[in-house]
Enzyme design. Structure first.
Site, PDB file in Angstrom:
ATOM      1  N   ASN A 134      41.071  40.500  44.535  1.00 11.63           N
ATOM      2  CA  ASN A 134      42.371  39.977  44.152  1.00 11.63           C
ATOM      3  C   ASN A 134      43.483  41.012  44.355  1.00 11.63           C
ATOM      4  O   ASN A 134      44.333  40.872  45.224  1.00 11.63           O
ATOM      5  CB  ASN A 134      42.353  39.502  42.699  1.00 11.63           C
ATOM      6  CG  ASN A 134      43.607  38.731  42.329  1.00 11.63           C
ATOM      7  OD1 ASN A 134      43.776  37.593  42.737  1.00 11.63           O
ATOM      8  ND2 ASN A 134      44.506  39.352  41.591  1.00 11.63           N
ATOM      9  N   ASP A 135      43.450  42.081  43.566  1.00  8.74           N
ATOM     10  CA  ASP A 135      44.542  43.050  43.591  1.00  8.74           C
ATOM     11  C   ASP A 135      44.686  43.751  44.935  1.00  8.74           C
ATOM     12  O   ASP A 135      45.793  44.157  45.303  1.00  8.74           O
ATOM     13  CB  ASP A 135      44.346  44.099  42.492  1.00  8.74           C
ATOM     14  CG  ASP A 135      44.405  43.485  41.096  1.00  8.74           C
ATOM     15  OD1 ASP A 135      45.098  42.460  40.943  1.00  8.74           O
ATOM     16  OD2 ASP A 135      43.752  44.008  40.180  1.00  8.74           O
ATOM     17  N   VAL A 136      43.594  43.896  45.677  1.00  2.32           N
ATOM     18  CA  VAL A 136      43.653  44.645  46.938  1.00  2.32           C
ATOM     19  C   VAL A 136      44.348  43.868  48.047  1.00  2.32           C
ATOM     20  O   VAL A 136      44.599  44.413  49.130  1.00  2.32           O
ATOM     21  CB  VAL A 136      42.245  45.057  47.402  1.00  2.32           C
ATOM     22  CG1 VAL A 136      41.611  46.000  46.396  1.00  2.32           C
ATOM     23  CG2 VAL A 136      41.362  43.852  47.661  1.00  2.32           C
ATOM     24  N   ALA A 163      44.560  44.166  37.332  1.00  2.00           N
ATOM     25  CA  ALA A 163      45.952  44.552  37.106  1.00  2.00           C
ATOM     26  C   ALA A 163      46.656  43.615  36.130  1.00  2.00           C
ATOM     27  O   ALA A 163      47.727  43.934  35.620  1.00  2.00           O
ATOM     28  CB  ALA A 163      46.713  44.595  38.426  1.00  2.00           C
TER      29      ALA A 163
END
Length: 460
Positions: free
Chosen positions: A386-388, A427
């Protein structure tokens, strides 16, 4: 006094540790590097039995047996997804052991009234303090990664004052110890180190914990090196320096991959800037599809990039993903895996998780090498990440991941997300890429969803 032959063997062991570290730098030599390092460790533990006048040998052998059984059992049963917390636990044990050895040496100095160099007392105080910090901090990181305590930052009023006061008190007591070796000062330094380690890691958010593990690993290496100086042991000095240097480099590498400074990672939560952990699920509308529709997207694509994340490994779906990629490749589709440095719990973790599924290493492409390829890609398949791939890292200064280099999945023609739910990643923020018109979501457990997708692709 250590005899010459033992010193030469220690030097040989130190060279083996250097070769082991070099071997671990590449996948083809990692296995042999690990074996060389294990051999050096066994050698280091064996040598003292042949020259030192040891007391309590049955207790020593019993401790070695217990440690060997525990290490063997842990290596056999711990899942690859849990490797970072295992590293944290072992690292903490190393720091704690170094602190205890330093206290034993201090006890001998006090008992025998030995006249020692001031620098040895400085090294002793350093080993007790930093080893205790590493032990307590590593236990907290293990608990956070193992979900024994919350992965969100834990802060409370007065934490900075308590942390700063404990650190200053430890420095003052270290000065007392150096000026006049007394056992009570060493014990208090150790207790303060435990408090400092606890307060250092509690404010760190879940996604940042692996970076703290690496930092504490460097701390442990430095304590071992200092302990080697206290014990006049070349092997400990070299091995500790290697671990300290490697841990420091890895910490800076991971912080750079997150686009953050080490200070921000450690203390960002005190001003609201740390990675905060999982947030609430979104109720904004998204475009979703079933396995048959996504299979058509993949089946007729010429270029596909897969972005694996930690959620893929947790679902134990990497084997099914590899089979899906093999089927696509047989149809003439060019497929690669895009690996973000922190896609797993630490650098290289995702590579190992994919290698566990027999994914060819040449298909695992690092972020810097593959980012330019996304604009030529028909479909990006994001599984458990997700965050990457969150564009907020580029566009939202208030986001905790702002400045973090990401995979440019949003440059592709189509993006397919396989997600269990709409909950954000570590995050704790929404991923705007999920709401783009070029993005399609498939909801469900990754292993089950990939299985259905594989069946649908084969049926085309």
């Amino acid at each position: 006094m250590i005899p010459v032959w033992a010193q030469l063997l220690y030097l040989f062991g130190a060279i083996c540790f250097i070769l082991a570290l070099k071997g671990l730098s590449g996948p083809k030599t990692a296995r042999s590097g690990n074996l060389i390092g294990a051999f050096a460790a066994v050698l280091a533990c064996t040598i003292p039995f042949f020259y030192a006048d040891l007391d309590h040998i049955p207790l020593i052998l019993g401790a070695i047996a217990i440690g060997s059984i525990g290490g063997f059992y842990g290596a056999r049963v711990v899942q690859m997804t849990q490797m970072p917390q295992m590293v944290a636990l072992f690292n903490g044990v190393g720091g704690g052991a170094a602190a205890l050895v330093a206290l034993v040496e201090l006890h001998e100095i006090v008992d025998f009234g030995a006249d020692v160099q001031k620098f040895i007392l400085v090294a002793t105080a350093f080993t007790v303090l930093v080893g205790s910090v590493s032990f307590a901090g590593s236990v907290v990181t293990f608990a956070k990664l193992q979900d024994l305590i919350t992965s969100r930052p834990v802060v409370f009023p007065g934490l900075p004052v308590l942390f700063g006061g404990g650190f200053v008190a430890a420095i003052v007591l270290s000065g007392v110890l150096v000026s006049e070796p007394v056992m009570w000062a060493g014990i208090l330094i150790g207790l303060l180190g435990l408090l400092i380690g606890l307060l250092l890691v509690l404010p760190v958010g879940g996604a940042d914990v692996p970076i703290v593990i690496s930092l504490l690993n460097a701390f442990t290496g430095l304590t071992v090196a200092a302990g080697g100086y206290v014990l006049s042991n070349t092997l400990l000095l070299v091995a500790g320096t290697l671990v300290g240097a490697a841990g420091t480099f890895l910490t800076l590498l991971m912080a750079g991959a997150m686009g953050r400074s080490v200070a921000n990672i450690l203390f960002g939560a005190l001003k609201g800037g740390s990675t905060l952990g999982a947030g609430e699920a979104s109720d904004r509308p998204v475009r979703s599809a079933g396995p048959e529709d996504v299979a058509i997207l993949l089946g007729y694509a010429d270029r596909v990039i897969v972005v694996p994340g930690y959620g893929l490994a947790v679902a134990q779906a990497q084997h099914t993903l590899r089979e899906l990629v093999d089927v696509l490749a047989e149809r003439g589709t060019k497929v690669d895996y895009a690996i973000h440095p922190v896609a797993g719990r630490m650098p290289g973790h995702m590579n190992v998780l994919m290698a566990e599924a027999q994914v060819p290493y040449e298909q695992l492409i690092e972020m810097d090498e593959i980012n330019g390829e996304f604009k030529h890609t028909d479909v990006v398949l994001v599984v458990g990440a997700n965050d990457v791939v969150n564009p907020a890292a580029r566009t939202t200064p208030s986001a905790p991941i702002y400045g973090m280099p990401i995979l440019n999945a949003d440059d592709a023609k189509q993006v397919v997300f396989l997600k269990r739910s709409m909950r954000p990643g570590f995050a704790g923020i929404e991923n705007e890429l999920l709401f783009e018109p070029t993005t399609t979501l498939m909801f469900g457990d990754a292993k089950d969803t990939l299985g259905k997708l594989l069946t649908a692709v084969k049926a085309l």
